[in-house]
Design an enzyme around this catalytic site. Structure first.
Site, mmCIF file in Angstrom:
data_model
loop_
_atom_site.group_PDB
_atom_site.id
_atom_site.type_symbol
_atom_site.label_atom_id
_atom_site.label_comp_id
_atom_site.label_asym_id
_atom_site.label_seq_id
_atom_site.Cartn_x
_atom_site.Cartn_y
_atom_site.Cartn_z
ATOM 1 N N PHE A 187 -0.097 0.897 -3.336
ATOM 2 C CA PHE A 187 0.017 2.302 -3.735
ATOM 3 C C PHE A 187 0.295 2.442 -5.227
ATOM 4 C CE2 PHE A 187 0.690 2.432 0.778
ATOM 5 C CZ PHE A 187 0.031 3.586 1.150
ATOM 6 N N CYS A 188 0.008 3.601 -5.758
ATOM 7 C CA CYS A 188 0.218 3.953 -7.154
ATOM 8 C C CYS A 188 1.669 3.674 -7.558
ATOM 9 C CB CYS A 188 -0.087 5.438 -7.359
ATOM 10 S SG CYS A 188 0.235 6.028 -9.016
ATOM 11 N N PRO A 189 1.966 3.079 -8.689
ATOM 12 C CA PRO A 189 1.018 2.582 -9.688
ATOM 13 C C PRO A 189 0.697 1.099 -9.542
ATOM 14 C CG PRO A 189 3.194 2.622 -10.650
ATOM 15 C CD PRO A 189 3.357 2.994 -9.192
#
Lengths: 130, 76
Positions: free
Chosen positions: B13-15
């Site tokens: 998942f981000c980042p």
């Protein structure tokens, strides 16, 4: 670098969601060419001891972060320091109150920083608090 | 054609995907090509934004069966 600026982040919370959001801002900010300084104090600092247990979730989202294996907040802070040259400092007051030594803390943290220095560095830039 | 390094960040998942890309870019040479594979929709828009801001060259950004492929050339 164009569009770069100074970003100062104060982290006082010890909950997973806030540590995560602060780490996301620090890492993305630092690798995008901004000069990032992070100041760790109050309940946040204890989580930066080597081998500290995972912080508790504040709500349902924190549990999701764990379930979905989002990148860990410490890993993101470390990337901020190593890839983006972010400066991450424990608050000198919190270090004294907690009674920790530099050797007890994660090796990628800088030395204890006083509030006067942090405020002076933060002058004229963005300031975020978590 | 330059050899392209694939960075498989599917499931992160981000980042996370952005950080994986940057970690690899650091050790690349100017002119090297990289392609990030990501299943995170946020990263699919954020990585091109980062490439633009930092000044690398975005070569491609497309979705194939739920996986985003973002390709770039290191320019500095």
């Amino acid at each position: 670098m164009a569009n770069s600026s100074k970003i100062s982040i104060v982290v006082v919370s010890g909950t997973l969601e806030r540590l995560q959001m602060a780490a996301m801002m620090a890492s993305v900010g630092a690798v995008s060419g901004n000069e990032v300084t992070v100041f760790l104090s109050m309940n946040a600092l204890g989580h930066f001891r080597r081998g500290a247990s995972a912080p508790a979730a504040e709500g349902a989202f924190g549990k999701l972060l764990v379930e979905k294996k989002a990148p860990g907040f410490k890993q993101l802070f470390q990337s901020a320091a190593e890839l983006g040259d972010a400066k991450i400092h424990p608050c000198s007051m919190a270090v004294d109150v907690l009674g920790v030594q530099a050797a007890d803390l994660e090796p990628w943290l800088g030395g204890p920083m006083g509030l006067t220095k942090f405020l002076s560095d933060a002058h004229g830039g963005q300031v975020w608090s978590f | 054609m330059a050899e392209r390094t694939i960075i498989d960040a599917r499931g992160s998942f981000c980042p996370g995907p952005l950080m994986e890309l940057i970690a690899r870019l650091k050790f690349g040479a100017v002119g090297d090509e990289f392609e990030v594979l990501s299943t995170d929709k946020g990263s699919a828009s954020d990585i091109p934004e980062w490439i633009h801001k930092v000044g690398h060259e975005l070569l491609d950004s497309r979705e194939e069966a739920g996986v985003w492929h973002i390709a770039l050339r290191k320019t500095k």
